[in-house]
Design an enzyme around this catalytic site. Structure first.
Site, PDB file in Angstrom:
ATOM      1  CG  HIS A  27      38.429  41.573  47.606  1.00 25.40           C
ATOM      2  ND1 HIS A  27      39.160  41.480  48.561  1.00 25.40           N
ATOM      3  CD2 HIS A  27      38.948  41.300  46.443  1.00 25.40           C
ATOM      4  CE1 HIS A  27      39.995  40.636  47.964  1.00 25.40           C
ATOM      5  NE2 HIS A  27      40.155  40.543  46.858  1.00 25.40           N
ATOM      6  CG  HIS A  85      38.308  38.475  42.839  1.00 23.54           C
ATOM      7  ND1 HIS A  85      38.223  39.954  42.448  1.00 23.54           N
ATOM      8  CD2 HIS A  85      39.309  38.535  43.791  1.00 23.54           C
ATOM      9  CE1 HIS A  85      39.142  40.609  42.678  1.00 23.54           C
ATOM     10  NE2 HIS A  85      40.067  39.574  43.664  1.00 23.54           N
TER      11      HIS A  85
END
Length: 168
Positions: A74, A90
């Protein structure tokens, strides 16, 4: 000096460096302060922008070397090719809890990349249903070395739109 002489003016002996950061994902820029996680909204991890994503790809925002790609796919860090800039992308909030589901890793840690190279792919519809938020912070983590940061607003296209101008 081109565009930067208009943005930042001139400095004696041109001793500062100027960098352009492109959007790693397509979507719309939102204020970092609105990200539903204090690590980002309070700029604890650094300063930058956040993007409400569309599309399905995360690209390299700068020329450099991939540092860490999280096991859960992620997020990743990247250091510019001259070690001037350290960045962190992120995807979403609490996406770590999905344990990699919804993401496909393309690049490898330690890989040298150019702006626009594919790093990760994501399944936006899955992530919209299963993550707390898909808002994606794009952070400069070594802000203590940055003289000036200019942020762009509006719609962005991955690999094309400049999202930040950095004077270092």
């Amino acid at each position: 000096m081109g565009i930067f002489s208009n943005l930042f003016g001139k400095k004696k002996n041109n001793t500062f460096k100027q960098l352009e950061i492109i959007s790693p994902i397509s979507g719309y820029i939102v204020d970092l302060e609105t990200v539903p996680d204090p690590v980002f909204s309070e700029k604890i991890a650094g300063d930058g922008i956040a993007i409400k994503p569309s599309g399905d790809q995360i690209l390299a925002p700068i020329n450099g070397t991939i540092g860490k790609i999280f096991k859960t796919k992620h997020a990743f860090s990247i250091e510019s090719e001259n070690s001037d800039l350290e960045m962190f992308v992120h995807f979403g909030i609490d996406t770590i809890k999905l344990k990699g589901e919804g993401f496909t890793q393309i690049a490898e840690e330690g890989q040298k990349v150019k702006k626009g190279d594919l790093i990760l792919k994501y399944n936006l519809s899955f992530l919209e249903k299963n993550a707390k938020s898909t808002i994606t912070p794009v952070i400069i983590s070594n802000m203590d070395e940055i003289i000036e940061l200019k942020k762009v607003k509006g719609k962005v296209i991955a690999g094309i739109t400049i999202i930040m101008y950095v004077k270092k």
